[in-house]
Design a protein around this motif. Sequence first.
Motif, mmCIF file in Angstrom:
data_model
loop_
_atom_site.group_PDB
_atom_site.id
_atom_site.type_symbol
_atom_site.label_atom_id
_atom_site.label_comp_id
_atom_site.label_asym_id
_atom_site.label_seq_id
_atom_site.Cartn_x
_atom_site.Cartn_y
_atom_site.Cartn_z
ATOM 1 N N ASN A 1 5.145 -14.051 -12.489
ATOM 2 C CA ASN A 1 4.160 -15.112 -12.640
ATOM 3 C C ASN A 1 2.833 -14.392 -12.971
ATOM 4 O O ASN A 1 2.132 -13.627 -11.972
ATOM 5 N N LEU A 2 2.358 -14.866 -14.147
ATOM 6 C CA LEU A 2 1.012 -14.231 -14.547
ATOM 7 C C LEU A 2 0.212 -15.209 -15.445
ATOM 8 O O LEU A 2 0.816 -16.312 -16.065
ATOM 9 N N ASN A 3 -0.826 -14.758 -15.764
ATOM 10 C CA ASN A 3 -1.654 -15.499 -16.862
ATOM 11 C C ASN A 3 -1.554 -14.957 -18.308
ATOM 12 O O ASN A 3 -1.057 -13.917 -18.510
ATOM 13 N N ALA A 4 -1.585 -15.904 -19.270
ATOM 14 C CA ALA A 4 -1.187 -15.551 -20.712
ATOM 15 C C ALA A 4 -1.962 -14.198 -21.152
ATOM 16 O O ALA A 4 -1.246 -13.396 -21.773
ATOM 17 N N SER A 5 -3.162 -13.892 -20.955
ATOM 18 C CA SER A 5 -3.951 -12.857 -21.436
ATOM 19 C C SER A 5 -3.488 -11.525 -20.833
ATOM 20 O O SER A 5 -3.267 -10.454 -21.266
ATOM 21 N N TYR A 6 -3.068 -11.473 -19.430
ATOM 22 C CA TYR A 6 -2.376 -10.481 -18.714
ATOM 23 C C TYR A 6 -1.060 -10.256 -19.229
ATOM 24 O O TYR A 6 -0.663 -8.947 -19.309
ATOM 25 N N GLU B 1 13.207 -14.484 -15.416
ATOM 26 C CA GLU B 1 12.287 -15.497 -15.759
ATOM 27 C C GLU B 1 10.868 -14.862 -15.819
ATOM 28 O O GLU B 1 10.451 -14.299 -14.862
ATOM 29 N N VAL B 2 9.950 -15.275 -16.841
ATOM 30 C CA VAL B 2 8.570 -15.027 -16.727
ATOM 31 C C VAL B 2 7.890 -16.503 -16.611
ATOM 32 O O VAL B 2 7.881 -17.287 -17.630
ATOM 33 N N TRP B 3 6.851 -16.719 -15.837
ATOM 34 C CA TRP B 3 6.258 -17.894 -15.718
ATOM 35 C C TRP B 3 4.758 -17.475 -16.139
ATOM 36 O O TRP B 3 4.023 -16.824 -15.544
ATOM 37 N N SER B 4 4.227 -18.339 -17.016
ATOM 38 C CA SER B 4 2.973 -18.054 -17.679
ATOM 39 C C SER B 4 1.854 -19.155 -17.489
ATOM 40 O O SER B 4 2.479 -20.370 -17.813
ATOM 41 N N GLY B 5 0.827 -19.102 -16.848
ATOM 42 C CA GLY B 5 -0.243 -20.453 -16.680
ATOM 43 C C GLY B 5 -1.621 -20.005 -16.948
ATOM 44 O O GLY B 5 -1.924 -18.882 -16.655
ATOM 45 N N GLY B 6 -2.612 -21.019 -16.530
ATOM 46 C CA GLY B 6 -3.738 -20.857 -16.577
ATOM 47 C C GLY B 6 -4.690 -20.499 -17.883
ATOM 48 O O GLY B 6 -6.054 -20.476 -18.034
ATOM 49 N N VAL C 1 -4.052 -20.500 -22.533
ATOM 50 C CA VAL C 1 -3.157 -20.907 -23.411
ATOM 51 C C VAL C 1 -2.055 -19.923 -23.961
ATOM 52 O O VAL C 1 -2.434 -18.688 -24.103
ATOM 53 N N LEU C 2 -0.965 -20.153 -24.066
ATOM 54 C CA LEU C 2 0.354 -19.349 -24.387
ATOM 55 C C LEU C 2 0.595 -19.704 -25.552
ATOM 56 O O LEU C 2 1.043 -20.945 -25.873
ATOM 57 N N THR C 3 0.601 -18.802 -26.662
ATOM 58 C CA THR C 3 1.155 -19.003 -28.225
ATOM 59 C C THR C 3 2.560 -18.905 -28.352
ATOM 60 O O THR C 3 3.011 -18.073 -27.254
ATOM 61 N N ASP C 4 3.150 -19.405 -29.189
ATOM 62 C CA ASP C 4 4.466 -19.023 -29.603
ATOM 63 C C ASP C 4 4.845 -17.674 -29.800
ATOM 64 O O ASP C 4 5.724 -16.915 -29.517
ATOM 65 N N ALA C 5 3.747 -17.109 -30.396
ATOM 66 C CA ALA C 5 3.709 -15.686 -30.952
ATOM 67 C C ALA C 5 4.068 -14.866 -29.857
ATOM 68 O O ALA C 5 4.763 -13.843 -29.843
ATOM 69 N N LEU C 6 2.874 -14.958 -28.929
ATOM 70 C CA LEU C 6 2.726 -13.978 -27.673
ATOM 71 C C LEU C 6 4.271 -14.405 -26.870
ATOM 72 O O LEU C 6 4.781 -13.100 -26.305
ATOM 73 N N ARG C 7 4.776 -15.697 -26.775
ATOM 74 C CA ARG C 7 5.934 -15.633 -25.954
ATOM 75 C C ARG C 7 7.130 -14.969 -26.595
ATOM 76 O O ARG C 7 7.811 -14.286 -25.769
ATOM 77 N N GLY C 8 7.040 -15.062 -27.950
ATOM 78 C CA GLY C 8 8.271 -14.531 -28.619
ATOM 79 C C GLY C 8 8.272 -12.814 -28.546
ATOM 80 O O GLY C 8 9.343 -12.286 -28.007
ATOM 81 N N ARG C 9 7.186 -12.451 -28.429
ATOM 82 C CA ARG C 9 6.878 -10.884 -28.277
ATOM 83 C C ARG C 9 7.394 -10.489 -26.783
ATOM 84 O O ARG C 9 7.898 -9.513 -26.459
ATOM 85 N N ALA C 10 6.788 -11.355 -25.983
ATOM 86 C CA ALA C 10 7.341 -11.131 -24.482
ATOM 87 C C ALA C 10 8.674 -11.251 -23.970
ATOM 88 O O ALA C 10 9.315 -10.400 -23.566
ATOM 89 N N GLU C 11 9.491 -12.253 -24.796
ATOM 90 C CA GLU C 11 10.840 -12.314 -24.563
ATOM 91 C C GLU C 11 11.520 -11.190 -25.127
ATOM 92 O O GLU C 11 12.484 -10.737 -24.548
ATOM 93 N N GLU C 12 11.155 -10.769 -26.373
ATOM 94 C CA GLU C 12 11.511 -9.386 -27.157
ATOM 95 C C GLU C 12 11.550 -8.273 -25.963
ATOM 96 O O GLU C 12 12.699 -7.640 -25.967
ATOM 97 N N MET C 13 10.423 -7.770 -25.410
ATOM 98 C CA MET C 13 10.039 -6.984 -24.720
ATOM 99 C C MET C 13 10.835 -6.980 -23.340
ATOM 100 O O MET C 13 11.577 -5.784 -23.034
ATOM 101 N N PHE C 14 10.561 -8.020 -22.711
ATOM 102 C CA PHE C 14 11.103 -8.216 -21.217
ATOM 103 C C PHE C 14 12.810 -8.600 -21.040
ATOM 104 O O PHE C 14 13.386 -8.546 -20.036
ATOM 105 N N GLY C 15 13.149 -9.412 -22.133
ATOM 106 C CA GLY C 15 14.638 -9.828 -22.128
ATOM 107 C C GLY C 15 14.888 -10.880 -21.250
ATOM 108 O O GLY C 15 15.827 -11.220 -20.776
ATOM 109 N N HIS D 1 8.088 -19.151 -19.462
ATOM 110 C CA HIS D 1 7.954 -20.588 -19.543
ATOM 111 C C HIS D 1 6.495 -20.625 -19.461
ATOM 112 O O HIS D 1 5.702 -19.963 -18.828
ATOM 113 N N ASP D 2 5.992 -21.935 -19.915
ATOM 114 C CA ASP D 2 4.714 -22.016 -20.060
ATOM 115 C C ASP D 2 4.447 -23.177 -19.064
ATOM 116 O O ASP D 2 4.874 -24.408 -19.261
ATOM 117 N N GLY D 3 3.290 -23.152 -18.295
ATOM 118 C CA GLY D 3 2.763 -24.024 -17.276
ATOM 119 C C GLY D 3 1.535 -24.420 -17.240
ATOM 120 O O GLY D 3 0.648 -23.636 -17.971
#
Length: 449
Positions: free
Chosen positions: A216-221, A243-248, A250-264, A268-270
Amino acid sequence: MFGTAVRQLGYAWSMISGRRFRLKDVSALVDDMRATMEQFGSPGEGADDLLAATDPEIQEDLTRRRLKQTVRHAATETPYYRHLLKDDGIIPPTRKEALRGMPSAFVSDLAKPALLAYTTGTTGAPTMVWFSAYELELMSAMAALSLMMSGGLRTDHIWANAVSSRSIAQVIAERGVTRTGAAFVNLGIVDPAVALDRLATPLHVPGRRPQITHLNLNASYLGALVQEAERGGWSPRDFCLEEVWSGGEVLTDALRGRAEEMFGAPVHDGYSMTEIAPVSGEVCADGHLHMPADQGMVEVLDPVTMEPAEAGAIGVLVVTPWSAFRDTTLLLRYVTGDLVRVLSEPPECARAAIPATSRILGRMVGDQGLTTRDILDALQAERDLPLPSRYALDGGVLYVVADKKDRALAVRLEERLSTGVVLVEGPEELPAPCHVRADLIEHSFERPR
């Protein structure tokens, strides 16, 4: 079984009536749910009804009654609203500046304050919010129920929190996660290389997965971790994340996609805020932000007129947490400052019964009508730009931190954002500071391997 049924009835009665919960019943429900999950692996049919009422007519009636009760508590118990509502009873929106300037004026005369939480102050001075032991226990128990029923958290999982220690989310997450039987790791916001080491290192503890399973973390981190992982040659095989939870932020589709590629793992955006806890939202697969009305009233108002925003228009989220959940710092129609777009048509997604808006757009940036999301969508679509994204708008020109000055890259950004773009090599060259939560680094003696 009879005891569980009685506790469920008591919980449901509090949800319907708007009266205070009996903490021992809510706590026992968490234990019952945990036992059920451990024995059967699922919460059972109808368990989600504990968390939210989805019938529109029932919800509308509940909202009216809860709002009446909450206004009565605020008007009779707090200095701020007692003075504000003494004449005509009209409830104007509560600005963040008012709470920030005199936090004690919003504390109920009947309160028993136990914990003072601070916001991070990313957009200015931090805001202070008091919470009672009742609020902390209730929100933690409800978080545990949600994590088990909706989040799929199990006793062998290991949850890591990488958010500011000043946030109420840190306290609620620790208590909620451990109530489910899962393990909790206070990862903190540390050097990204150190964080990756901790995520990848086997823990060798009995009854748990080999490595951290939830983050669980913020989008910039999250962006900082992705950047460090890509540069360091990490791959999904190095991690055990489910699972990775991001909040606090703005989470973009591009960042989410790169994070999912890296961490497998799915990201989730909250949405949540210290001031409006426990009111929160989650983004569905169709990109709608759904915010249940059970913990508070959510309005979307025109940022200028403070009238309800029309369909398709951008508005600001204005939230009233119900007094059944909040008995210390009481807030009516609190202006969060976070922008969303009102949906043009009712959603048809799997969560259509829960009120929804667009995802969080952030704030308006400059006079060109650009939002935080507009800018981050453009920047994070360019993999050559470093993460977390840093920028500043000055005089109609967007200054962007880049590793090198690339005219072709600047032209692409100009075309997408319809504004001039200047690439700079470091944050110190920006015309104004760009604060992100990834900057809240906790210094330590630890070094990455």
